[in-house]
Write a protein that holds these residues in place. Structure first.
Motif: not given
Length: 339
Positions: A193-207, A247-253
């Motif tokens: 492990x070399x770092x932790x990062x990445x903001x998240x809005x909390x709405x769905x998930x990051x995949x 703004x260009x996506x219907x639901x999930x990116x």
């Protein structure tokens, strides 16, 4: 009873209406053989000796899942497939990982969610390099936050080190992604492990995660918000560089593929999952170019290479997961503005 045949173009039209896309449907050049369970994410390996013998690896996401290898005709290559994996989610590929001073190998890495680990195999001989797997998110006490999902590999512009950037089912903003460095010595390979990062809005998930090696950026889909951009090199810091396209996506990116051309030219292709189409952005400016309907259902993962592979794919290859236990293959010239 007389059989009724529905023209393929009509089927595409029905699918398009069902998904909400109003764009003309573009048929794939190849539809692969089906996997047993649930396809999710592909990665393309270009054979340096004969591009027509390149391999597409695709995850089959279930407890008895696997990484299935396909030839360019969409046929499963059984001897190159890895089965008996406990819910593999995403897969990525990198060229020239240095095992020692004299030996370098191409590798695929994928997440094994139910074992809370990532796997590493050499390509094309498909030998495990990980001693059974590298645990991830070990410092998390909540098991739900250790369930690995997304993965992308980065080869450093500075020293050619190879890293895995890994996401999980849920995680906190600011440290949703963990970045691990693969290191090899006389005792074997480790993932540190070399770092932790990445903001998240909390709405769905990051995949979905994708790295642009040449430009030095990592992109990921904050599914309910936008496509986020960071430096892939750990020493460059954890500042969020951009949040675009939401703004260009219907639901999930969802899935992200990068079509790379010289001098930074190219495209970032992102699945607009519920609308049943893909949004295409400039690789240089990240500005929106156009959307295309590639006739897939509920696409999670995708990948692209821009080198000619065969008579079927003279302009390169785009692969997209389709929600019918298969993958769709397209020549890039079918929907990119190639001159």
């Amino acid at each position: 009873m007389k059989k009724r045949y529905i023209p393929f173009i009509l089927v595409l039209g029905i699918i398009s209406c069902k998904q909400g896309s109003q764009l003309p449907a573009i048929a794939p050049d190849i539809i692969t053989e089906k996997t047993p369970n649930d396809t999710d994410d592909p990665a393309i390996w270009v054979n340096p000796d004969d591009a027509s013998k390149s391999i597409v690896f695709g995850t089959d996401k279930e407890t008895n899942g696997g990484i299935y290898a396909f030839d360019l005709e969409g046929k499963i290559i059984r001897e190159k497939s890895i089965t008996g994996i406990q819910r593999p989610n995403n897969v990525d590929l990198e060229y020239g990982f240095q095992l020692n001073d004299s030996v370098a190998v191409d590798v695929i890495a994928f997440t094994e969610r139910e074992k809370q680990q990532i796997r590493l195999f050499s390509v094309p001989d498909m030998k495990p390099l990980d001693g059974g797997g590298f645990p991830v998110f070990e410092d998390e006490t909540d098991v739900e936050q250790r369930l690995a999902m997304g993965i992308s590999l980065y080869k450093s512009l500075k020293d050619s080190s190879v890293y895995a950037i890994v996401g999980r089912k849920i995680g906190p903003s600011g440290s949703y992604l963990y970045q691990y460095k693969f290191e090899s010595d006389s005792t074997g390979i480790s993932a540190n492990l070399v770092r932790k990062f990445g903001s998240f809005t909390g709405g769905k998930e990051i995949e979905a995660i994708a790295v642009d090696n040449e430009m030095g950026y990592v992109y990921y889909s904050d599914e309910g918000e936008c496509i986020k951009k960071y430096y892939a090199e750990p020493s460059m810091g954890n500042e969020e560089l951009s949040c675009f396209g939401g703004e260009l996506f219907l639901e999930d990116i969802e899935g992200i593929a990068i079509a790379r051309y010289p001098n930074g030219e190219g495209y970032i292709i992102v699945s607009d999952q519920q609308r049943g189409q893909f949004n295409i952005f400039s690789r240089k400016e990240n500005s929106f170019i156009k959307a295309v309907n590639l006739s897939t259902l509920e696409t999670d993962g995708c990948d692209a290479v821009t080198v000619p592979l065969s008579d079927t794919f003279p302009n390169g290859l785009f692969v997209a997961m389709n929600d019918q236990k298969d993958f769709y293959f397209y020549d890039l010239g079918k929907f990119l503005d190639l001159k």
